[in-house]
Motif scaffolding. Structure first.
Motif, PDB file in Angstrom:
ATOM      1  N   PHE A  24       0.811  -1.214   0.000  1.00 59.23           N
ATOM      2  CA  PHE A  24       0.000   0.000   0.000  1.00 59.23           C
ATOM      3  C   PHE A  24       0.853   1.276   0.000  1.00 59.23           C
ATOM      4  O   PHE A  24       0.311   2.368  -0.050  1.00 59.23           O
ATOM      5  N   THR A  25       2.166   1.123   0.087  1.00 57.37           N
ATOM      6  CA  THR A  25       3.065   2.249  -0.164  1.00 57.37           C
ATOM      7  C   THR A  25       3.494   2.262  -1.624  1.00 57.37           C
ATOM      8  O   THR A  25       3.617   3.325  -2.239  1.00 57.37           O
ATOM      9  N   LEU A  33      -3.968   5.695  -5.952  1.00 53.20           N
ATOM     10  CA  LEU A  33      -4.523   5.968  -4.628  1.00 53.20           C
ATOM     11  C   LEU A  33      -5.926   6.526  -4.828  1.00 53.20           C
ATOM     12  O   LEU A  33      -6.134   7.735  -4.882  1.00 53.20           O
ATOM     13  N   TYR A 251       1.523  13.340  -1.382  1.00 58.57           N
ATOM     14  CA  TYR A 251       1.466  11.940  -0.967  1.00 58.57           C
ATOM     15  C   TYR A 251       2.146  11.025  -1.976  1.00 58.57           C
ATOM     16  O   TYR A 251       2.820  10.061  -1.597  1.00 58.57           O
ATOM     17  N   GLN A 412      -0.824   2.806   7.627  1.00 57.08           N
ATOM     18  CA  GLN A 412      -1.778   3.866   7.956  1.00 57.08           C
ATOM     19  C   GLN A 412      -2.977   3.841   7.008  1.00 57.08           C
ATOM     20  O   GLN A 412      -4.125   4.049   7.431  1.00 57.08           O
ATOM     21  N   VAL A 413      -2.723   3.575   5.728  1.00 58.54           N
ATOM     22  CA  VAL A 413      -3.824   3.463   4.767  1.00 58.54           C
ATOM     23  C   VAL A 413      -4.775   2.336   5.174  1.00 58.54           C
ATOM     24  O   VAL A 413      -6.005   2.497   5.152  1.00 58.54           O
ATOM     25  N   HIS A 417      -8.800   2.620   6.349  1.00 56.41           N
ATOM     26  CA  HIS A 417      -9.884   1.821   5.776  1.00 56.41           C
ATOM     27  C   HIS A 417     -10.631   1.044   6.865  1.00 56.41           C
ATOM     28  O   HIS A 417     -11.846   0.831   6.750  1.00 56.41           O
TER      29      HIS A 417
END
Length: 559
Positions: A24-25, A33, A251, A412-413, A417
């Motif tokens: 997810f990075t 994203l 981001y 963190q993402v 969620h």
């Protein structure tokens, strides 16, 4: 049944956040994203990263300081062990470095900044009688220098004691005395014998800790913010600034910077591995020639002396923050405050207590979960005769080798969620990822070395497996368990980035507050926070040693 699930649960805690976080990075790094409207892949983030002012300098700074710190830390730690191996007082040396091992890196860095800055304690001790300075000098820049020398020095204060402890621990598995005696019989001095014969035997056992030091040194954020260059900063600091900024357009380049940070660490580890073989070949050739040169021994003695000096500087760094917390007015070039006061401790006691309780609560929760998982895994090993291989060891070290910035944004993402970001539970989970490896590594050897005859005797008397575990094994292992808990607690107190990302800025701890204050807060309040940062882990270590002594002292006459 529950024990059989423990290894899978442990590996999920260790590898799951890292793998998912990296994924997810990586996706935002290439423009994907959806939450920010990025529904297609693109290289815009990478273009913005490469075009950022000072990018090349940040890249060189990251790579250079990481490799320099790791190489110097290994040389100095090996020199310290070589110099101390043939001298009495090894136990005293370990006790001496314990405060540094327990102290968070940011706390040590704060104290070092006060020591080394132009108006710092070292200059004050020499002024004006040796320097003639009545005001702080403008040059040289000793903290935040553009080459990152102060960052390397601050990191060495933590990494040299750590690698020295790892070498001390590894030496228990190698016949050091026999190897040293054989080398000395060939005419080599004790320090030369240790450096050229013993150290190569220990190196493979400390390779993973070395890689952990390399990854940490290349990607550390809190220490770099406190003593590192600011313009440009190292790559990890740059990515953190962009992640925490209000401009959402940053981001994508931030994710690209975090991905690049991961690639840099991989490249550095591969480079290190590539250099191992020629270095080993040179040592074998030197040994085969039968050289009696004293150069390796002299170099080891010098490195050991420098390591000792670093330890003294580290302890002075901790003392400096303690003095600042009680200082009244302290004008340059006075070596000590003009007067002392308790005003800061009295005025800030309430806020500091809240931070301390929050930090301790998060640490205790993470340690409790880590201990349950570790004990379940180790008990499962014994009951089923399992022998984990090297691959398992690599998985345990995975969160320590992969740069935090490379996967914490992805974590963190995931938390956003799940609706968990900014909660204490999320921070505990983020800390657990880093606490669990240290707890497992601290406890595993002691648990596996426990004499099985104790359990066999209890079983012969009719005790079941769980009764043996609870009544026999846990009391016998009380000291190692408590020490492992103290190690894990110290690791939790030190976490900056996991708290920042998982807490979303809404969960404040002593470490996050210390880093925030380092950018311009009152030195007295900063000293108070830094003292509490160190005091909590030291208290944990003290309890880990005191509780078994007090609980089992009535059996001391049976030893």
């Amino acid at each position: 049944m529950l024990l059989r699930l423990a290894p899978a649960a442990t590996l999920a805690v260790l590898a799951g956040p890292v793998v998912l976080g990296l994924a997810f990075t990586l996706l935002p790094a290439f423009g994907f994203l959806p939450a920010l409207g990025g529904a297609t892949f693109s290289l815009d983030g990478w273009r913005m990263l490469f075009a950022a002012p000072g990018f090349a300098s940040a890249l060189a700074l990251t790579f250079g300081t990481g490799l320099a710190t790791t190489l110097l830390a290994l040389i100095l730690a090996a020199g310290l062990c070589a110099a101390a191996a043939h001298r009495p007082g090894m136990a005293r040396l370990r006790r001496l470095i314990m405060p540094l091992l327990a102290s968070p890196p940011s706390g040590v860095a704060l104290g070092f900044a006060f020591l080394a800055m132009p108006s710092g304690w070292l200059v004050r001790l020499l002024s004006p009688w040796a320097t003639g300075w009545q005001v702080p000098p403008a040059e040289p820049v000793t903290v935040g220098d553009p080459l990152g020398a102060s960052l390397v020095a601050a990191l060495l204060l933590k990494e040299v004691p750590y690698l020295a402890l790892m070498l001390f621990a590894a030496s228990a598995t190698v016949p050091v005395e026999r190897l040293t005696a054989a080398a000395r019989a060939l005419g080599r001095g004790p320090a030369t014998a240790w450096a050229t014969v013993v150290f190569p035997q220990l190196y493979r056992q400390v390779r993973l800790p070395i890689f952990a030091v390399l990854a940490f040194s290349m990607s550390v954020v809190d220490v770099a913010i406190i003593v590192g260059p600011g313009n440009p900063p190292p790559l990890a600091v740059l990515a953190t600034r962009w992640f925490q900024g209000y401009d959402l357009a940053l981001y994508h380049p931030a994710a690209a910077a975090a991905t690049l940070q991961f690639l840099l660490v991989v490249l550095a580890i591969l480079l290190w591995l590539a250099l191992e073989r020629p270095a080993a070949a040179l040592n074998r050739r030197w040994l085969a020639r039968g050289s009696r040169s004293r150069v390796p021994g002299t170099a080891a003695e010098v490195a050991g002396a420098l390591a000792g000096l670093l330890i003294v500087l580290g302890l002075l760094s901790l003392l400096a923050m303690l003095i600042w917390s009680f200082a009244g007015s302290w004008r340059f070039p006075a070596a000590l405050p003009d007067h002392w006061q308790l005003a800061v401790w009295q005025g800030e006691a309430g806020g500091a207590a809240v931070l301390a309780v929050t930090s301790a609560g998060i640490g205790l929760a993470a340690v409790a979960i880590a201990l349950v998982l570790t004990l379940a895994c180790l008990e499962n090993e014994q009951r089923h005769g399992l022998h984990p291989g090297v691959a398992v060891l690599w998985l345990i070290y995975l969160p320590l080798i992969v740069p935090q910035i490379a996967f914490l944004f992805g974590v963190q993402v995931l938390l956003i969620h799940a609706g968990l970001d900014g909660t204490p539970a999320a921070v505990v989970w983020a800390h657990l990822v880093f606490v669990l490896p240290f707890v497992f590594l601290s406890l595993a050897d002691a648990y596996r070395a426990l004499d099985p005859r104790y359990a066999m005797t209890a079983a012969a008397m009719g005790a079941g497996r769980w009764r043996i575990f609870l009544v026999v094994k846990l009391p016998l292992l009380a000291r190692p368990i408590l020490v492992a808990a103290a190690v894990g607690f110290a690791v939790s107190i030190a976490q900056y980035l996991p708290t920042l990302f998982a807490g979303a800025g809404r969960v404040a701890t002593l470490t996050t507050e210390a880093v925030t204050l380092s950018s311009g807060g009152d030195r007295r309040i900063l000293g108070l926070v830094a003292v509490l940062q160190t005091a909590l882990p030291l208290a944990a270590y003290g309890l880990a040693l005191a509780i078994p002594f007090l609980a089992f002292r009535r059996f001391s006459s049976m030893a």
